[in-house]
Design an enzyme around this catalytic site. Structure first.
Site, mmCIF file in Angstrom:
data_model
loop_
_atom_site.group_PDB
_atom_site.id
_atom_site.type_symbol
_atom_site.label_atom_id
_atom_site.label_comp_id
_atom_site.label_asym_id
_atom_site.label_seq_id
_atom_site.Cartn_x
_atom_site.Cartn_y
_atom_site.Cartn_z
ATOM 1 N N HIS A 1 2.003 4.244 -3.020
ATOM 2 C CA HIS A 1 1.786 5.835 -2.830
ATOM 3 C C HIS A 1 3.107 6.448 -3.163
ATOM 4 C CE1 HIS A 1 -1.911 6.356 -0.868
ATOM 5 N NE2 HIS A 1 -1.537 5.604 0.336
ATOM 6 N N HIS B 1 0.675 -1.011 0.071
ATOM 7 C CA HIS B 1 0.175 0.003 0.040
ATOM 8 C C HIS B 1 0.796 1.262 -0.143
ATOM 9 C CE1 HIS B 1 -3.709 2.274 1.297
ATOM 10 N NE2 HIS B 1 -2.862 3.102 1.644
ATOM 11 N N GLU B 2 1.792 1.469 0.785
ATOM 12 C CA GLU B 2 2.754 2.376 0.969
ATOM 13 C C GLU B 2 3.670 2.647 0.026
ATOM 14 O OE1 GLU B 2 1.735 4.432 3.157
ATOM 15 O OE2 GLU B 2 0.503 3.020 4.244
#
Length: 271
Positions: A73, A69-70
């Site tokens: 980003h 997820h990170e």
């Protein structure tokens, strides 16, 4: 989730060069993946105690999804012009660079244990000044949930194949753990897309809002997900609607409620 800042540009002497992302997968992340796969295999063949095995398997998978997820980003920010994410190590998939022990690991884990609510954990800090257009800023926020979706699709493949074969191979405990992990991805995906300050859903629409609203939302963002947890914990139309959406999406991805419940009961091995 993302945290925007107005940090100065990276000094030119050490400044990365735009182009192909300099991804260097951390040995820590590789170790987590191998550990999770090994635990999954032990559960599949009923070699390890089921309750402890499912707990370790789901926590390992949750950490993998947090890293992805990170990383989503960070990769989107890099491609949008923020080269500082390289210097921060965000393209390494190292969970220690995304997390704070209390807010990123302990609290989300407690929320999962208490009520199956998979709150977002880590965060990457993005240089807002390096990303000029609202569309790209919005994409940076959307990239994290998209990684959750990709991980969910990966988990849905063996679940679909197992369902076709009526779960005739492997232990039921393994399918329970895998179903629970997929269910947590769905919960995290829906949560992250809610337009609440502090969550990616608000980050997606924030670049198109007036600046005064954006600034006001920043002061609320650190408490947004705690308020959300409280609203989902009590019996209310909000919690009913939320879990109804999660249930519908679970059905679309073939996540069986029987195995989710089995997995959750095994996950709470102390009960």
């Amino acid at each position: 989730k993302t945290a925007f800042s107005s940090q100065p540009a990276v000094p030119s002497r050490n400044r990365p060069v735009a182009g192909r992302p300099p991804v260097e997968i951390s040995p820590v992340f590789i170790g987590i993946v191998l550990f999770t796969l090994a635990i999954g295999a032990l559960i599949f063949f009923s070699i390890i105690p089921a309750k402890l095995g499912v707990f370790l398997f789901v926590v390992g998978g949750w950490l993998i999804s947090l890293c992805l997820h990170e990383f989503g980003h960070a990769l989107s920010a890099y491609r949008s012009g923020d080269l500082s994410v390289v210097m921060q190590g965000y393209l390494s998939l190292n969970p220690f660079l995304y997390t704070h022990w209390t807010t990123s690991i302990l609290l989300p884990l407690l929320f999962i244990i208490a009520g199956g609510i998979a709150l977002p954990g880590g965060a990457v800090y993005v240089n807002l000044m390096a990303i000029r257009t609202p569309g790209k800023r919005s994409l940076v926020s959307a990239a994290g949930p998209l990684m959750n979706l990709a991980f969910l699709l990966l988990l849905a493949v063996p679940l679909f194949l197992a369902q076709v074969g009526n779960f005739s191979i492997g232990s039921s405990e393994f399918w329970g753990g895998l179903s629970l992990l997929a269910f947590f991805q769905i919960v995290a995906l829906v949560l992250n897309l809610l337009p609440i300050p502090g969550l990616d859903g608000f980050g997606i629409i924030a670049p198109f809002l007036p600046e005064d609203i954006q600034y006001a939302a920043q002061s609320f963002s650190r408490f947004g997900y705690l308020l959300l947890f409280a609203l989902l914990w009590i019996n209310s139309p909000i919690s009913t609607g939320f879990w109804s959406i999660v249930s519908r999406i679970s059905g679309l991805f073939g996540v069986n409620s029987f195995f989710v419940n089995l997995g959750f009961n095994l996950f709470r091995f102390w009960s």
